[in-house]
Every structure is written in structure tokens, then in C-alpha cells.
Design a protein around this motif. Structure first.
Motif, PDB file in Angstrom:
ATOM      1  N   GLU A   1       0.826  -1.212   0.000  1.00 49.10           N
ATOM      2  CA  GLU A   1       0.000   0.000   0.000  1.00 49.10           C
ATOM      3  C   GLU A   1       0.863   1.265   0.000  1.00 49.10           C
ATOM      4  O   GLU A   1       0.407   2.331  -0.414  1.00 49.10           O
TER       5      GLU A   1
ATOM      6  N   ILE B   1       7.291 -10.640 -10.351  1.00 50.07           N
ATOM      7  CA  ILE B   1       6.096 -10.012 -10.917  1.00 50.07           C
ATOM      8  C   ILE B   1       6.369  -8.514 -10.940  1.00 50.07           C
ATOM      9  O   ILE B   1       6.647  -7.915  -9.899  1.00 50.07           O
TER      10      ILE B   1
ATOM     11  N   LEU C   1       0.851  -3.072  -7.313  1.00 51.00           N
ATOM     12  CA  LEU C   1       2.027  -3.126  -8.193  1.00 51.00           C
ATOM     13  C   LEU C   1       1.771  -2.385  -9.498  1.00 51.00           C
ATOM     14  O   LEU C   1       2.668  -1.748 -10.062  1.00 51.00           O
ATOM     15  N   VAL C   2       0.541  -2.499 -10.000  1.00 55.08           N
ATOM     16  CA  VAL C   2       0.186  -1.832 -11.260  1.00 55.08           C
ATOM     17  C   VAL C   2      -0.024  -0.338 -11.023  1.00 55.08           C
ATOM     18  O   VAL C   2       0.436   0.500 -11.792  1.00 55.08           O
ATOM     19  N   ARG C   3      -0.731  -0.040  -9.947  1.00 57.82           N
ATOM     20  CA  ARG C   3      -1.070   1.349  -9.663  1.00 57.82           C
ATOM     21  C   ARG C   3       0.178   2.216  -9.590  1.00 57.82           C
ATOM     22  O   ARG C   3       0.213   3.337 -10.087  1.00 57.82           O
ATOM     23  N   ILE C   4       1.225   1.674  -8.972  1.00 61.42           N
ATOM     24  CA  ILE C   4       2.387   2.516  -8.689  1.00 61.42           C
ATOM     25  C   ILE C   4       3.590   2.155  -9.563  1.00 61.42           C
ATOM     26  O   ILE C   4       4.527   2.939  -9.677  1.00 61.42           O
ATOM     27  N   GLY C   5       3.543   0.975 -10.173  1.00 62.26           N
ATOM     28  CA  GLY C   5       4.708   0.518 -10.940  1.00 62.26           C
ATOM     29  C   GLY C   5       5.787  -0.029 -10.026  1.00 62.26           C
ATOM     30  O   GLY C   5       6.876   0.539  -9.903  1.00 62.26           O
ATOM     31  N   ALA C   6       5.489  -1.140  -9.372  1.00 62.37           N
ATOM     32  CA  ALA C   6       6.432  -1.742  -8.426  1.00 62.37           C
ATOM     33  C   ALA C   6       6.514  -3.245  -8.683  1.00 62.37           C
ATOM     34  O   ALA C   6       5.724  -3.786  -9.459  1.00 62.37           O
ATOM     35  N   SER C   7       7.481  -3.893  -8.046  1.00 64.88           N
ATOM     36  CA  SER C   7       7.753  -5.305  -8.328  1.00 64.88           C
ATOM     37  C   SER C   7       7.886  -6.139  -7.070  1.00 64.88           C
ATOM     38  O   SER C   7       8.273  -5.630  -6.017  1.00 64.88           O
ATOM     39  N   ILE C   8       7.586  -7.415  -7.225  1.00 66.80           N
ATOM     40  CA  ILE C   8       7.942  -8.404  -6.208  1.00 66.80           C
ATOM     41  C   ILE C   8       8.929  -9.357  -6.868  1.00 66.80           C
ATOM     42  O   ILE C   8       8.609  -9.970  -7.889  1.00 66.80           O
TER      43      ILE C   8
ATOM     44  N   VAL D   1      -4.925  -5.959 -13.212  1.00 68.93           N
ATOM     45  CA  VAL D   1      -5.579  -7.086 -12.538  1.00 68.93           C
ATOM     46  C   VAL D   1      -7.086  -6.893 -12.683  1.00 68.93           C
ATOM     47  O   VAL D   1      -7.818  -6.783 -11.717  1.00 68.93           O
TER      48      VAL D   1
ATOM     49  N   GLY E   1      -1.939 -14.887  -1.861  1.00 71.02           N
ATOM     50  CA  GLY E   1      -1.059 -13.752  -1.600  1.00 71.02           C
ATOM     51  C   GLY E   1      -1.857 -12.457  -1.655  1.00 71.02           C
ATOM     52  O   GLY E   1      -3.079 -12.464  -1.731  1.00 71.02           O
ATOM     53  N   PRO E   2      -1.148 -11.349  -1.630  1.00 65.88           N
ATOM     54  CA  PRO E   2      -1.822 -10.046  -1.680  1.00 65.88           C
ATOM     55  C   PRO E   2      -2.434  -9.797  -3.054  1.00 65.88           C
ATOM     56  O   PRO E   2      -1.923 -10.288  -4.058  1.00 65.88           O
ATOM     57  N   ASN E   3      -3.492  -9.040  -3.095  1.00 65.26           N
ATOM     58  CA  ASN E   3      -3.982  -8.544  -4.376  1.00 65.26           C
ATOM     59  C   ASN E   3      -2.871  -7.703  -5.010  1.00 65.26           C
ATOM     60  O   ASN E   3      -2.183  -6.943  -4.320  1.00 65.26           O
ATOM     61  N   LEU E   4      -2.698  -7.868  -6.305  1.00 64.96           N
ATOM     62  CA  LEU E   4      -1.519  -7.274  -6.945  1.00 64.96           C
ATOM     63  C   LEU E   4      -1.761  -5.884  -7.549  1.00 64.96           C
ATOM     64  O   LEU E   4      -0.872  -5.312  -8.174  1.00 64.96           O
ATOM     65  N   TRP E   5      -2.952  -5.360  -7.356  1.00 70.42           N
ATOM     66  CA  TRP E   5      -3.258  -4.034  -7.901  1.00 70.42           C
ATOM     67  C   TRP E   5      -2.228  -2.974  -7.519  1.00 70.42           C
ATOM     68  O   TRP E   5      -1.814  -2.160  -8.374  1.00 70.42           O
TER      69      TRP E   5
ATOM     70  N   PRO F   1      -2.192 -14.515  -6.101  1.00 66.76           N
ATOM     71  CA  PRO F   1      -1.642 -15.864  -5.993  1.00 66.76           C
ATOM     72  C   PRO F   1      -0.708 -15.977  -4.795  1.00 66.76           C
ATOM     73  O   PRO F   1      -0.066 -15.005  -4.408  1.00 66.76           O
TER      74      PRO F   1
END
Lengths: 333, 333
Positions: free
Chosen positions: A234, B272, A265-272, B247, A259-263, B260
Motif C-alpha cells: 500500500e 512479478i 504493483l500496477v497502480r504505482i509501478g512496483a515489483s515483487i 488485474v 497472496g496479496p492482491n496485486l493491484w 496468488p
């Protein structure tokens, strides 16, 4: 009667491992072939990946799960008892993969010799071993912070997280931990020098973390998964990287928790970014060099919990998986 | 009575948007100030990010959700009706952000002029617009395949996925799609040249995908989340990257569905990577150049679904969010 004994997997744990899942049995004394050495185990390491390796319900690191009635796997510090190789002499110490057995043979070429004058031997299973190396790779290779950046470490008082946070601090980052009990938070702030720490029991974890990270989170080191990771996502900033060392929170489950909802990552442009240590052997020598330097200069602190006896496999893995240990767990056989 | 009309958000959709969530209302005719132009909207674009922007239950791309009773946002192709700037003349066409209103004013400097001889105007909202650019960034910047690698695209018949797969194919990758209905799978294989396609309705999606990807998955392009992403993670290879464009599967929900379990990322050492287009403006010119080249050479195919009339906002967003469209949806006002 053979002097050899081993701790084997009696039944596969369905949740957190317990004493009933393991049995100590007599075993034949192994005999080294030419090029091999006979080893006596001094310490065996207790690590989360082993919990995964003995589970047959999900994909492991190793393909099939470790068979029942075989000695529980584990890195060891071992003493050479008999050598049929020019590389080693009796009395020398090595890092090996003997697992939970009192005596084992190994190919001499697979072993790493340890100098007891460099560091206490058990440290090679902890701060100088897989634990410290995972922290090092995550904080220097996968998600390296720049000076002044905000770095969040979950499971901050744990064996790996505590080292990861200190390395990020050595790189000039402002390190914020997430831990459970108040004494763990106090420990990482007061003893390890983290800039702050938030309890994951906080009613509003995102708000509590945001208070400690007013400019957001640049990168983070993650070992558990779950709510703390969700809170980090967040607050993560554009280009932020979560170095994913493990998801211990789900290792005991048959059906791994989502796992966590991945939104975010898209919203901010981040990676796991997941990582595994075999892919980073090229920096291992540098790691040893850096870590010995930090340890000798008193810049990185670590804790070790030494348990005793081959009978304690169940208890050791129970403590590890319930986060009840105070640092890296090693077992003295 | 003013000629202007706009489609506004009447109530916030709680799930998939419907006609009842929007209303068409009369609006005053705007007047351009110096430096501005008066625009008449020709086409408005229908995009997943708008569904996020009108929801006040979760974090959006834009901070606060778009207020009720304001014109639904959207990129537009617009015709200059009146100009108070030297930059534009009446009759010229521009790409604008007018949203769902018949007439709007805009600062001339914020507009991009379009040449109707280069490509049909509506394409600038689809294959040459955000849709195509997202596919391009994902497949050339975030998770670019090398020749011969296996590349998986979920939502393969969708507006973005269909382009992403074809770009990966242009780079020499062996592209496998995941789609729903059989005719969508047939379309991506027979018309778009994917090497294979798997239905996400398959009883064992991992097994079905594994059959198409015998050597595993090198990288993937992801727009939806959910089961297809989980299947990709089971098969991803060391160093594999999932380019996470969106997503969509969770955009209609108050409490976004979990993602996931992240263990596969650790087990294999994969990532990801979320991305957003404002961070890639430096490759936009190259994108236009490359895409026009592919389109003119017939190497990339795309489909457009043109709906008509400002009244169809609800229907258009319903079609988008239920994956019932056959390609990029644009609305002709």
C-alpha cells in the motif's frame, strides 16, 4: 552396536511440525570410500526451507518431498573423523550437508573447510551462512537501497530480517521494521539501530506503517507474506522492489494461503522479486568478506539460539515455524 | 438550448457497471480562452483503468475517485471546432482527454495532433494508443522475450493481450495464449499466429498449459490476475518475469480478491513486475514507429468494436468488464 544415530521423518507434519513427526533411530556406521571423509556432526542448522522440503502437498524446492524414514536434511558444521582424501585431515572442521545424523560420509570435494580462528563455528550456519547470505543478497542484489531511502523489513527480529535490516542500514537506508511482540520491536530499534518498528498486531497496520514511512517505502525485504506484505504494498513507491526471500507464513499449509492482491504493483509501478541463493554464488565471497568486516567492527549484531541433542528436531522446527526463537536456531548434536 | 451533452456517473457501480450507473445530461457549451481550443468528440476510448478511477472503495491511480455527476473520463479523438491557439486550426484532429462529452475545451499545448492519412483515427485509441502501448511496454521493456523463448499471454484474445502476444511473436518468441471460449483460442492461433492456446476453463489448467509449454514459461504478460496467473507461476522458469499490466479480474470488487500465493517466485527465483505507462514515455515514439511498421506490413492484426452514441457508457463498460468484446472498444459519439 553402531554409535551412529539419525533423526528421521516419521510422518509428514500437516501443520506446524511437532516432536511426533520425527524419530531418532540407530543407523549403521558409514565407511568412507577413497576421496571421501567420515564426518561427525557438531551443529545442524534449522531453516525454513526444510519445512517445505519435507511436505509432499505442494511443489518444493527439490522436486519430490524428502522420503519418510530418511534423515532430516540440514546444513551442518562437521568435524573430520577419518579422511581418505588429501584435502582434509582428521580434526578439521567443514561445512557439510549431512543433515540430522551423528556420523556421515561425504565427498571431500563437496566440502568447505572452516577456520575456527575466523569466527565461532556455528556462525557459518547463521550470520555467515544461508541466513546471513539471504539477507545480503536481498539487500545488496535484489532490492538494494540507496542512502536516505526508506527500507522496510518484515519479520524484523527474525534471524534473517534482523540481518537484512542492519545491512540496509549499513548502506545508509532509513530502516523500519515490522515485528510482532513489543519486545521484538524494542530489540530492533534499541539494539539493532532500526529507525523505527511497527507491530503487525496494530489495529490499522497501514496507518501505523505510514506514520513511520511518511515519504512511502522505497524497497523492502520480505520473508513471511501476509498482512505485513500487504501493508508494504500500500505504501510502496514507483520503482519499488519487494525482495521476496520466503513466504514462511504459508509453509505449514496444505493449500497455500493466497497472496496479496496485486493491484498496488500496477497502480504505482512496483515489483515483487523472488530470489534463491544458488543464483547468487558469484557474490558469496564478497558477502563473507563484507560480513566478517561488519561483525569484527561491531556494526552488525546477531543472536543465536543453540539447542542440544538430536532428539530436539520437532521442538526446533516448532520454534522456528512459530517465530518463537530469539535468533538463528542451531542444534548441537 | 446548448448542443452539449455529457455522460456522467450517476451512482458508483458496486460490481460490473451497468446502464443504470450512468446518465446523459445536457451541459453548457464551453467557450475557449486564449491558448485553448473547442473540441468536438469523435471517439471516446473504453479502458479498464476507468473502472478503477470511478470506484471509491479502493486506492485508485488518481488518488480520490472521480466525483459523481462529472463526465466519465476517457481518452478521445476530437475534432477542432474553434481555435484560440496558433497550434491548431478548425477541422484538425487531436488526441485529447475530453471524456464522455460532446464538446469540451482544452489547452492547445496538452493536445497531440493526428494525421488522418497515417492511420484510421480510432486506431489512436487502440492499437496505436494506450492499449497497444501497454502491450509494447510489457513485451519490450518489462518482460522482453528472447528469440525461441516461451511467452505466455493471458486474456490472449483481449484488446491488449492480442497485441502483446503478436509483439512477442515478432521478437521471435513462441507465444502461448490463455483465453476463455474456444472461438477465442481459435482466433489467436489461426488468425494471430500464436503457437498455441489453452482455455482457462480447462479442468487442470496447469497440466493443459504445461502440455503447451514443455520447457516451462520464460516470461509472461498478465492483465487479469486469478487462476491463469497462478498456472503461469507454477511453470515459470528461473529469472522469469510476469509483466503485470493490470488485474482486471478484481476491478469490480469492494474487497479486492487475494492474489496468488507467492511461493513459486521464491522456489524458482522469478518476479512479478507491475508497470504503468507514464514511466515509459521515453519509448513512446519508438512504439509508434514500430507499430506503424508492423501494421503497414500486415504483421500485427487487431480488432475494433465501434459502439455508437453517448448513451452507451454503461453497456460499453459492461462489455469491457465481462470480456464480451471482440477487440478494443471505442464509442463514436
Amino acid at each position: 552396536m553402531s554409535k551412529n544415530r539419525m533423526a528421521v521423518i516419521k510422518q509428514r507434519p500437516l501443520d506446524v511440525p511437532s516432536q511426533d513427526d520425527f524419530a531418532v533411530v540407530a543407523a549403521p556406521m558409514p565407511t568412507p570410500e577413497p576421496g571421501q571423509v567420515l564426518l561427525e556432526t557438531v551443529y545442524v542448522s534449522v531453516d525454513p526451507y526444510v519445512r517445505v522440503a519435507i511436505d509432499d502437498r505442494t511443489t518444493t524446492l527439490f522436486g519430490a518431498a524428502q522420503p519418510l524414514d530418511t534423515p532430516l536434511m540440514g546444513k551442518t558444521i562437521s568435524r573430520v573423523v577419518e579422511s581418505r582424501s588429501e584435502l582434509f585431515h582428521p580434526g578439521e572442521h567443514v561445512m557439510a550437508l549431512s543433515g540430522w545424523q551423528k556420523f556421515a560420509v561425504a565427498d571431500a570435494e563437496s566440502l568447505q573447510k572452516l577456520d575456527p580462528d575466523v569466527a565461532p563455528l556455528s556462525w557459518w550456519l547463521g550470520v555467515l551462512g544461508t541466513t546471513g547470505f539471504a539477507a545480503y543478497v536481498g539487500t545488496t542484489q535484489v532490492a538494494p537501497p540507496a542512502a536516505g531511502q526508506t527500507y522496510v523489513v518484515t519479520s524484523a527480529a527474525g534471524a534473517t530480517g534482523s540481518i537484512a535490516g542492519q545491512i540496509a542500514g549499513q548502506r545508509g537506508a532509513r530502516v523500519i521494521g515490522i515485528a510482532g511482540a513489543k519486545e521484538k520491536c524494542d530489540y530492533v530499534v534499541n539494539d539493532l539501530g532500526f529507525a523505527g518498528c511497527v507491530s503487525h498486531h496494530a489495529e490499522d497496520l497501514v496507518a501505523a506503517l505510514a506514520e513511520q514511512c511518511p515519504d512511502g517505502v522505497d524497497h523492502s525485504f520480505e520473508n513471511v507474506g501476509g498482512k505485513p506484505l500487504e501493508a508494504v504494498l500500500e505504501l510502496i513507491k514507483p520503482g519499488g522492489i519487494v525482495a521476496l526471500c520466503g513466504v514462511i507464513g504459508s509453509y505449514n499449509q496444505a493449500n497455500r494461503t493466497p497472496g496479496p492482491n496485486l493491484w498496488p504493483l500496477v497502480r504505482i509501478g512496483a515489483s515483487i522479486r523472488g530470489f534463491r541463493l544458488p543464483d547468487y554464488q558469484h557474490v558469496r565471497e564478497q558477502f563473507i568478506h563484507d560480513m566478517l568486516g561488519w561483525l569484527n567492527a561491531g556494526k552488525i549484531k546477531h543472536r543465536e539460539e543453540v539447542m542440544t541433542g538430536i532428539e530436539c528436531a520437532g521442538e526446533a522446527y516448532n520454534r522456528l515455524m512459530t517465530s518463537n526463537s530469539a535468533g538463528k536456531i542451531v542444534v548441537k548434536l
